[in-house]
Design a protein around this motif. Structure first.
Motif, short mmCIF file in Angstrom:
data_model
loop_
_atom_site.label_atom_id
_atom_site.label_comp_id
_atom_site.label_asym_id
_atom_site.label_seq_id
_atom_site.Cartn_x
_atom_site.Cartn_y
_atom_site.Cartn_z
N GLY A 326 -8.20 -2.24 -1.20
CA GLY A 326 -9.65 -2.16 -1.04
C GLY A 326 -10.39 -1.93 -2.34
O GLY A 326 -10.12 -2.58 -3.36
N GLY A 327 -11.34 -0.98 -2.31
CA GLY A 327 -12.33 -0.82 -3.38
C GLY A 327 -11.78 -0.70 -4.78
O GLY A 327 -12.27 -1.35 -5.71
N LYS A 328 -10.76 0.13 -4.97
CA LYS A 328 -10.25 0.35 -6.32
C LYS A 328 -9.71 -0.96 -6.91
O LYS A 328 -9.87 -1.23 -8.09
CB LYS A 328 -9.11 1.37 -6.29
CG LYS A 328 -9.55 2.80 -6.19
CD LYS A 328 -8.34 3.69 -6.34
CE LYS A 328 -8.71 5.14 -6.19
NZ LYS A 328 -7.55 6.03 -6.34
N MET A 329 -9.03 -1.74 -6.07
CA MET A 329 -8.46 -3.00 -6.56
C MET A 329 -9.57 -3.98 -6.92
O MET A 329 -9.53 -4.64 -7.96
CB MET A 329 -7.55 -3.58 -5.46
CG MET A 329 -6.84 -4.84 -5.85
SD MET A 329 -5.68 -4.58 -7.21
CE MET A 329 -4.21 -4.10 -6.33
N ILE A 330 -10.57 -4.05 -6.07
CA ILE A 330 -11.68 -4.99 -6.31
C ILE A 330 -12.37 -4.63 -7.63
O ILE A 330 -12.66 -5.49 -8.45
CB ILE A 330 -12.67 -4.97 -5.12
CG1 ILE A 330 -11.99 -5.57 -3.89
CG2 ILE A 330 -13.95 -5.72 -5.45
CD1 ILE A 330 -12.70 -5.28 -2.60
N ASP A 331 -12.59 -3.33 -7.84
CA ASP A 331 -13.27 -2.89 -9.04
C ASP A 331 -12.46 -3.24 -10.30
O ASP A 331 -13.00 -3.75 -11.29
CB ASP A 331 -13.52 -1.38 -8.96
CG ASP A 331 -14.58 -0.96 -9.95
OD1 ASP A 331 -15.70 -1.46 -9.83
OD2 ASP A 331 -14.27 -0.18 -10.87
#
Ligand SMILES: C[S@@+](CC[C@H](N)C(=O)[O-])C[C@H]1O[C@@H](n2cnc3c(N)ncnc32)[C@H](O)[C@@H]1O
Length: 354
Positions: A326-331
């Motif tokens: 999720g978020g951490k990977m996308i960032d």
């Protein structure tokens, strides 16, 4: 509710029902003890997808074997060299139980529904589940769930206990060499190596957040009901003190690097030290967090090259970790794609650096 032809509904009590799909995953079967709307909204699609699918044996069983580990019961031992990033297991749960049932219904009724869930599984899956270790005594299925299950997110954050019969054999280590991710869309848990593992070494995961001191880890592991005899907790007293100091510094540098206020003076040098500490501490299971902060720190002073290097490592390590879903990977991916467009670009850049 209209269920797929092969999903049958068993006992219902207090807003929860038992659901069984015996053909799931090439005949392994799966049981749920959960709310009807969760089956409808979160599980049916995954079950349909795998309903008739011929599932090849996705467990790289030649890579490891079960063995007795002194003081830990059964564990998994590497039978060949396993490079970092190797997929070891990809398996669905046999049983999923909604966590709120513990508050929402009398215990005996819940235990009965859990037993029904296991007993309704195809015979080989049922015996695999019932063959797992129980640590606490009392009701057998409850004991197996409490000893072996993972808390996963099926619909809302951390809402179910899931029992994975292969992954359940992985013992805990505060400095593990494997990590896992659960994908609620496909109902599969994958286990990967996060560092090179040599034949004869035990494969381990961490049951707790390992970024705390020795004493705090012992307190956390008490929840699981055993005294940890892992590589980090059996070090000589002096080495444990040194490890605690590294953990303290990791947390200190992390807070500083996460602080974006104008007066904060976090630097890439600090981020470099942070990565060294993660490595010395063998905290490869969470090193992706360090690499992400390092990528930010370099990007913040417009050091594009090192920001890209660090973001690449963050993604590389993050791929094997549920923390990065999720978020951490996308960032981290956004930073890797276009550092100049990332929110951290130039954030700590001063004229002195130009
Ligand atoms: C999920 S099971 C792991 C597999 C288990 N050893 C077996 O025989 O099936 C968890 C149990 O393994 C044992 N265990 C796991 N990690 C351990 C560790 N680091 N130190 C001591 N015991 C451990 C504990 O008894 C714990 O309740």
């Amino acid at each position: 509710m209209s269920l797929s032809p092969d999903v049958s509904e068993g006992t219902c009590n207090d807003g929860y029902c038992v659901y069984i799909e015996p053909r799931f995953w090439g005949g392994r079967g799966i049981s749920f003890v959960t709310r009807p709307q969760i089956i409808e909204k979160a599980a049916l699609e995954a079950m349909r997808e795998h309903y008739q699918q011929e599932i090849v044996d996705t467990i790289a069983s030649e890579a490891f074997e079960e063995s007795q580990i002194p003081g830990k019961g059964v564990g998994l031992i590497a039978t060949r060299f396993l490079p970092k990033g190797e997929l070891l297991v990809s398996e669905p749960p046999s049983l999923m139980v909604h966590l709120d049932m513990r508050d929402d219904m009398p215990k005996e009724r819940r235990l009965q529904m859990q037993r029904e869930g296991v007993n309704s599984l195809p015979a080989s899956t049922k015996w695999e589940a019932l063959g797992l270790m129980g640590h606490w005594g009392g009701d057998q299925v409850e004991d197996i769930l409490d000893t072996n299950s993972f808390t996963v997110t099926l619909y809302k954050a951390l809402d179910h206990h899931a029992l994975f019969t292969q992954t359940a054999r992985l013992n805990h280590d505060c400095r593990p060499n494997c990590m896992y991710t659960f994908n609620p869309r496909t109902l599969t848990q994958n286990v990967y190596t996060i560092q090179d593992v040599h034949p004869g070494e035990e494969l381990t995961i961490s049951y707790i957040d390992p970024s705390v001191t020795f004493k705090e880890r012992q307190e956390m592991i008490q929840f699981w009901g055993f005294n940890c005899s892992c590589s980090a907790c059996t070090l000589p007293a002096e080495a444990i003190l040194a490890s605690d100091e590294r953990v303290r510094l990791i947390n200190q540098y992390t807070s500083s690097l996460e602080n974006w206020s104008a007066e904060n003076n976090a630097t890439p040098e600090m981020a470099k030290k942070l990565i060294e500490l993660y490595k010395e501490e063998k905290l490869f299971c969470i090193i992706a967090d360090g690499y992400k902060l390092a990528a930010y720190a370099y990007n913040a002073v417009r050091d594009r090259y090192n920001a890209l290097r660090m973001a690449n490592f963050a993604i590389n390590y993050g791929l094997q970790s549920w923390r990065y879903m999720g978020g951490k990977m996308i960032d981290a991916l956004q930073l890797l794609t276009s550092p100049e467009d990332h929110w951290t670009w130039g954030q700590r850049y001063t004229h002195a650096q130009s």
